[in-house]
Write an enzyme that holds these catalytic residues in place. Structure first.
Site: not given
Length: 292
Positions: A11, A136
């Site tokens: 990401k 995350d």
């Protein structure tokens, strides 16, 4: 079925703001994360030895009990019964980059073990285990684009975007702990406007999006890794609309309006930097590539 091959995407942070700090020391965040087309490939194989073994094709990655993939397998083993696993990580996501490489590996292991051993965990069960490893990790299971708040665990889904990206990871890394320890909330600069970003994003207005972007951690990391500012200048000189650091660093990305400008910039910089990637934003998440 004896083994699975799973891929999990990295990401980037399109925005990252720190808006406070909890009494337990965790920082309160407000950020937009998006999956990108760089991924690790993880092979998960039954070993029938009631233990967990982790290996990696990159010798610089720690593969002991502190490894996030190991942690994921251990957490599941504590809650569910299975015969043990060998986990091999083919590493493409740069290490120490702020791109959730470790989180992606953990997400892949959670989804892979659930499938390999028919544990029938729901998405929410898997995300609950994921959150114990890191904020995350639940995002990496699903991927896409989200606005994340709290310590990163509260997620609001946003539209998937189509952005042309150049990502460069300097050789030097920095610990996330160091960055947050040296972050002073009263001195934060380059704060993003998350509401403005999402409004511009919904209108697909790249010029307005760029005006609202920012990462408050960048100044801390760049004070220790001077190459971050040099990479940003190189990308802007190469016609990037914006260039900024992702996460706590040290990877830097640039957004390009056209693929031709992106390719030109890549060609000009590929001999200067060791880890350089041409990619795009995408849905991402965890995907099972093969079953044997």
């Amino acid at each position: 079925m004896e083994k699975l091959v799973v891929k999990a995407n990295a990401k980037i942070n399109l925005t990252l703001d720190v808006i406070g700090k909890r009494e337990d020391g965790y920082h309160l965040l407000d950020m937009v994360m998006h999956s990108v087309g760089i991924y690790d490939e993880i092979t998960i194989k039954k070993n029938y030895e009631n233990n967990i073994k982790v290996s990696c094709d990159n010798n610089s990655l720690e593969i002991d009990e502190m490894n996030s993939a190991f942690k994921a397998a251990k957490l599941i083993m504590e809650e569910k019964e299975f015969s043990g696993v060998d986990i091999h990580i083919n590493k493409t996501i740069p290490i120490g980059a702020g791109m959730a490489g470790g989180s992606a590996d953990a997400a892949a292991v959670i989804v892979g073990i659930n499938e390999l051993f028919n544990l029938n965990m729901s998405l929410e069960e898997m995300k609950s285990i994921a959150l114990k490893i890191g904020a995350d990790v639940p995002f990496c299971i699903e991927g896409g684009c989200v606005r994340a708040t709290g310590i990163g665990e509260k997620m609001e889904k946003l539209p998937i975007m189509d952005l042309n990206l150049l990502i460069i990871k300097p050789d030097e890394s920095i610990s996330t702990a160091f960055v947050y320890e040296n972050l002073f909330l009263s001195e934060l600069a380059n704060r993003p406007d998350n509401n403005g970003f999402i409004k511009a994003m919904n209108y697909k207005n790249l010029d307005e999006m760029v005006k609202t972007m920012g990462n408050v951690l960048e100044s801390v990391t760049a004070s220790k890794v001077s190459l971050i500012n040099e990479i940003k200048k190189d990308m802007i000189n190469g016609k990037a609309k914006i260039s900024m650091m992702t996460g706590s660093g040290t990877a830097v990305f640039g957004i390009f309006e056209s693929t031709s400008e992106l390719k030109d910039c890549y060609e000009n910089l590929k001999s200067k930097y060791n880890e350089i990637f041409v990619t795009k934003t995408e849905r991402g998440g965890v995907y099972i590539e093969s079953r044997d």
